[in-house]
Motif scaffolding. Structure first.
Motif, PDB file in Angstrom:
ATOM      1  N   GLY A   1      11.683   4.432  -0.669  1.00 43.29           N
ATOM      2  CA  GLY A   1      10.743   3.450  -0.139  1.00 43.29           C
ATOM      3  C   GLY A   1       9.401   4.072   0.201  1.00 43.29           C
ATOM      4  O   GLY A   1       8.353   3.502  -0.055  1.00 43.29           O
ATOM      5  N   PHE A   2       9.435   5.269   0.779  1.00 41.27           N
ATOM      6  CA  PHE A   2       8.199   5.968   1.114  1.00 41.27           C
ATOM      7  C   PHE A   2       7.404   6.313  -0.142  1.00 41.27           C
ATOM      8  O   PHE A   2       6.194   6.079  -0.210  1.00 41.27           O
ATOM      9  CB  PHE A   2       8.520   7.234   1.909  1.00 41.27           C
ATOM     10  N   ILE A   3       8.084   6.817  -1.153  1.00 40.19           N
ATOM     11  CA  ILE A   3       7.409   7.182  -2.397  1.00 40.19           C
ATOM     12  C   ILE A   3       6.858   5.936  -3.096  1.00 40.19           C
ATOM     13  O   ILE A   3       5.726   5.937  -3.591  1.00 40.19           O
ATOM     14  CB  ILE A   3       8.357   7.977  -3.325  1.00 40.19           C
ATOM     15  N   ALA A   4       7.640   4.845  -3.115  1.00 39.66           N
ATOM     16  CA  ALA A   4       7.172   3.604  -3.731  1.00 39.66           C
ATOM     17  C   ALA A   4       5.969   3.059  -2.975  1.00 39.66           C
ATOM     18  O   ALA A   4       4.997   2.583  -3.581  1.00 39.66           O
ATOM     19  CB  ALA A   4       8.295   2.568  -3.765  1.00 39.66           C
TER      20      ALA A   4
ATOM     21  N   ALA B   1       2.213   2.616  -4.515  1.00 44.54           N
ATOM     22  CA  ALA B   1       1.560   1.305  -4.488  1.00 44.54           C
ATOM     23  C   ALA B   1       0.194   1.400  -3.824  1.00 44.54           C
ATOM     24  O   ALA B   1      -0.778   0.813  -4.299  1.00 44.54           O
ATOM     25  CB  ALA B   1       2.442   0.296  -3.754  1.00 44.54           C
ATOM     26  N   ARG B   2       0.105   2.169  -2.738  1.00 38.92           N
ATOM     27  CA  ARG B   2      -1.179   2.325  -2.058  1.00 38.92           C
ATOM     28  C   ARG B   2      -2.163   3.112  -2.912  1.00 38.92           C
ATOM     29  O   ARG B   2      -3.365   2.880  -2.850  1.00 38.92           O
ATOM     30  CB  ARG B   2      -0.979   3.016  -0.719  1.00 38.92           C
ATOM     31  N   ALA B   3      -1.662   4.041  -3.723  1.00 39.85           N
ATOM     32  CA  ALA B   3      -2.545   4.826  -4.584  1.00 39.85           C
ATOM     33  C   ALA B   3      -3.030   4.001  -5.777  1.00 39.85           C
ATOM     34  O   ALA B   3      -4.171   4.150  -6.217  1.00 39.85           O
ATOM     35  CB  ALA B   3      -1.817   6.074  -5.076  1.00 39.85           C
ATOM     36  N   ILE B   4      -2.178   3.132  -6.294  1.00 37.05           N
ATOM     37  CA  ILE B   4      -2.530   2.334  -7.473  1.00 37.05           C
ATOM     38  C   ILE B   4      -3.419   1.164  -7.107  1.00 37.05           C
ATOM     39  O   ILE B   4      -4.403   0.889  -7.791  1.00 37.05           O
ATOM     40  CB  ILE B   4      -1.247   1.837  -8.187  1.00 37.05           C
TER      41      ILE B   4
ATOM     42  N   THR C   1       4.150   2.506   5.575  1.00 38.00           N
ATOM     43  CA  THR C   1       4.232   2.827   4.146  1.00 38.00           C
ATOM     44  C   THR C   1       5.684   2.782   3.681  1.00 38.00           C
ATOM     45  O   THR C   1       5.981   2.256   2.602  1.00 38.00           O
ATOM     46  CB  THR C   1       3.621   4.209   3.864  1.00 38.00           C
ATOM     47  N   ILE C   2       6.592   3.318   4.493  1.00 42.62           N
ATOM     48  CA  ILE C   2       8.022   3.237   4.174  1.00 42.62           C
ATOM     49  C   ILE C   2       8.451   1.773   4.124  1.00 42.62           C
ATOM     50  O   ILE C   2       9.132   1.337   3.193  1.00 42.62           O
ATOM     51  CB  ILE C   2       8.862   4.018   5.197  1.00 42.62           C
ATOM     52  N   GLY C   3       8.024   1.007   5.129  1.00 49.95           N
ATOM     53  CA  GLY C   3       8.361  -0.415   5.160  1.00 49.95           C
ATOM     54  C   GLY C   3       7.800  -1.172   3.973  1.00 49.95           C
ATOM     55  O   GLY C   3       8.448  -2.074   3.442  1.00 49.95           O
ATOM     56  N   LEU C   4       6.604  -0.795   3.549  1.00 47.08           N
ATOM     57  CA  LEU C   4       5.985  -1.419   2.378  1.00 47.08           C
ATOM     58  C   LEU C   4       6.827  -1.179   1.126  1.00 47.08           C
ATOM     59  O   LEU C   4       7.084  -2.102   0.348  1.00 47.08           O
ATOM     60  CB  LEU C   4       4.569  -0.872   2.175  1.00 47.08           C
ATOM     61  N   GLY C   5       7.255   0.047   0.931  1.00 47.75           N
ATOM     62  CA  GLY C   5       8.075   0.362  -0.242  1.00 47.75           C
ATOM     63  C   GLY C   5       9.418  -0.339  -0.222  1.00 47.75           C
ATOM     64  O   GLY C   5       9.884  -0.870  -1.241  1.00 47.75           O
ATOM     65  N   ILE C   6      10.060  -0.382   0.945  1.00 48.97           N
ATOM     66  CA  ILE C   6      11.354  -1.051   1.064  1.00 48.97           C
ATOM     67  C   ILE C   6      11.188  -2.559   0.887  1.00 48.97           C
ATOM     68  O   ILE C   6      11.969  -3.201   0.181  1.00 48.97           O
ATOM     69  CB  ILE C   6      12.009  -0.703   2.407  1.00 48.97           C
ATOM     70  N   ALA C   7      10.154  -3.127   1.501  1.00 49.55           N
ATOM     71  CA  ALA C   7       9.894  -4.556   1.334  1.00 49.55           C
ATOM     72  C   ALA C   7       9.555  -4.883  -0.121  1.00 49.55           C
ATOM     73  O   ALA C   7       9.956  -5.931  -0.639  1.00 49.55           O
ATOM     74  CB  ALA C   7       8.754  -4.991   2.256  1.00 49.55           C
ATOM     75  N   GLY C   8       8.840  -3.983  -0.782  1.00 47.42           N
ATOM     76  CA  GLY C   8       8.544  -4.167  -2.203  1.00 47.42           C
ATOM     77  C   GLY C   8       9.803  -4.214  -3.042  1.00 47.42           C
ATOM     78  O   GLY C   8       9.910  -4.992  -3.989  1.00 47.42           O
ATOM     79  N   SER C   9      10.777  -3.404  -2.680  1.00 52.47           N
ATOM     80  CA  SER C   9      12.050  -3.407  -3.387  1.00 52.47           C
ATOM     81  C   SER C   9      12.784  -4.733  -3.175  1.00 52.47           C
ATOM     82  O   SER C   9      13.347  -5.301  -4.117  1.00 52.47           O
ATOM     83  CB  SER C   9      12.909  -2.245  -2.902  1.00 52.47           C
ATOM     84  N   PHE C  10      12.749  -5.244  -1.944  1.00 49.73           N
ATOM     85  CA  PHE C  10      13.381  -6.533  -1.669  1.00 49.73           C
ATOM     86  C   PHE C  10      12.688  -7.663  -2.420  1.00 49.73           C
ATOM     87  O   PHE C  10      13.338  -8.532  -3.000  1.00 49.73           O
ATOM     88  CB  PHE C  10      13.385  -6.831  -0.167  1.00 49.73           C
ATOM     89  N   VAL C  11      11.361  -7.656  -2.434  1.00 47.37           N
ATOM     90  CA  VAL C  11      10.599  -8.695  -3.138  1.00 47.37           C
ATOM     91  C   VAL C  11      10.883  -8.623  -4.639  1.00 47.37           C
ATOM     92  O   VAL C  11      11.118  -9.649  -5.286  1.00 47.37           O
ATOM     93  CB  VAL C  11       9.089  -8.551  -2.856  1.00 47.37           C
ATOM     94  N   ALA C  12      10.887  -7.425  -5.190  1.00 43.37           N
ATOM     95  CA  ALA C  12      11.156  -7.262  -6.618  1.00 43.37           C
ATOM     96  C   ALA C  12      12.577  -7.717  -6.949  1.00 43.37           C
ATOM     97  O   ALA C  12      12.814  -8.335  -7.992  1.00 43.37           O
ATOM     98  CB  ALA C  12      10.951  -5.812  -7.036  1.00 43.37           C
TER      99      ALA C  12
END
Length: 83
Positions: A11-14, A18-21, A33-44
Protein backbone atom coordinates in the motif's frame (compact mmCIF):
# COMPACT_ATOMS: atom_id res chain seq x y z
CA UNK A 1 0.65 -11.08 10.72
CA UNK A 2 2.92 -11.20 7.66
CA UNK A 3 -0.07 -10.64 5.36
CA UNK A 4 -0.87 -7.40 7.17
CA UNK A 5 2.75 -6.26 6.96
CA UNK A 6 2.90 -7.11 3.26
CA UNK A 7 -0.35 -5.21 2.64
CA UNK A 8 1.05 -2.13 4.41
CA UNK A 9 4.29 -2.22 2.43
CA UNK A 10 2.52 -2.72 -0.90
CA UNK A 11 0.00 0.00 0.00
CA UNK A 12 2.83 2.39 0.82
CA UNK A 13 4.61 1.68 -2.46
CA UNK A 14 1.36 1.99 -4.46
CA UNK A 15 0.60 5.30 -2.72
CA UNK A 16 4.09 6.63 -3.41
CA UNK A 17 3.87 5.68 -7.08
CA UNK A 18 0.43 7.26 -7.41
CA UNK A 19 1.71 10.49 -5.85
CA UNK A 20 4.74 10.45 -8.16
CA UNK A 21 2.68 9.81 -11.30
CA UNK A 22 -0.26 12.12 -10.63
CA UNK A 23 0.66 15.82 -10.69
CA UNK A 24 -0.44 18.04 -7.87
CA UNK A 25 0.62 19.55 -4.59
CA UNK A 26 -0.36 16.88 -2.08
CA UNK A 27 0.79 17.32 1.48
CA UNK A 28 0.31 13.72 2.59
CA UNK A 29 2.38 12.14 5.30
CA UNK A 30 3.56 8.55 5.58
CA UNK A 31 0.36 7.17 7.11
CA UNK A 32 -1.90 8.91 4.60
CA UNK A 33 0.26 7.62 1.75
CA UNK A 34 -0.16 4.07 3.08
CA UNK A 35 -3.89 4.69 3.41
CA UNK A 36 -4.01 6.05 -0.13
CA UNK A 37 -2.41 2.91 -1.55
CA UNK A 38 -4.64 0.58 0.46
CA UNK A 39 -7.76 2.57 -0.43
CA UNK A 40 -6.65 2.50 -4.08
CA UNK A 41 -6.52 -1.27 -3.89
CA UNK A 42 -10.05 -1.39 -2.47
CA UNK A 43 -11.36 1.00 -5.14
CA UNK A 44 -9.66 -0.98 -7.91
CA UNK A 45 -11.09 -4.21 -6.52
CA UNK A 46 -14.59 -2.75 -6.32
CA UNK A 47 -14.44 -1.44 -9.89
CA UNK A 48 -12.77 -4.60 -11.21
CA UNK A 49 -15.37 -6.87 -9.62
CA UNK A 50 -18.15 -4.66 -10.97
CA UNK A 51 -16.73 -4.96 -14.48
CA UNK A 52 -16.15 -8.71 -14.13
CA UNK A 53 -12.34 -8.54 -14.19
CA UNK A 54 -11.95 -10.14 -10.75
CA UNK A 55 -13.95 -12.82 -9.02
CA UNK A 56 -14.95 -12.60 -5.37
CA UNK A 57 -11.92 -13.09 -3.12
CA UNK A 58 -9.38 -12.66 -5.92
CA UNK A 59 -6.66 -10.15 -5.01
CA UNK A 60 -6.23 -6.98 -7.01
CA UNK A 61 -2.95 -6.53 -8.87
CA UNK A 62 -0.33 -3.97 -7.97
CA UNK A 63 -0.83 -1.87 -11.10
CA UNK A 64 -4.58 -1.71 -10.48
CA UNK A 65 -3.86 -0.62 -6.90
CA UNK A 66 -1.76 2.25 -8.22
CA UNK A 67 -4.48 3.19 -10.74
CA UNK A 68 -7.07 3.13 -7.96
CA UNK A 69 -4.87 5.40 -5.84
CA UNK A 70 -4.47 7.78 -8.80
CA UNK A 71 -8.25 7.87 -9.15
CA UNK A 72 -8.58 8.76 -5.45
CA UNK A 73 -5.96 11.52 -5.84
CA UNK A 74 -7.81 12.87 -8.87
CA UNK A 75 -11.10 13.03 -6.96
CA UNK A 76 -9.35 14.52 -3.91
CA UNK A 77 -7.77 17.27 -6.00
CA UNK A 78 -11.08 18.07 -7.75
CA UNK A 79 -12.88 18.36 -4.41
CA UNK A 80 -10.06 20.39 -2.86
CA UNK A 81 -9.63 22.78 -5.82
CA UNK A 82 -12.86 22.77 -7.85
CA UNK A 83 -11.66 25.27 -10.46
Amino acid sequence: MMDLLAMLVIGFIAGLLARAIFPGDDKLGCFLTIGLGIAGSFVAGFIGRGLGWYSEGEPVGFIMSVLGAILILFIYNKVKNPR
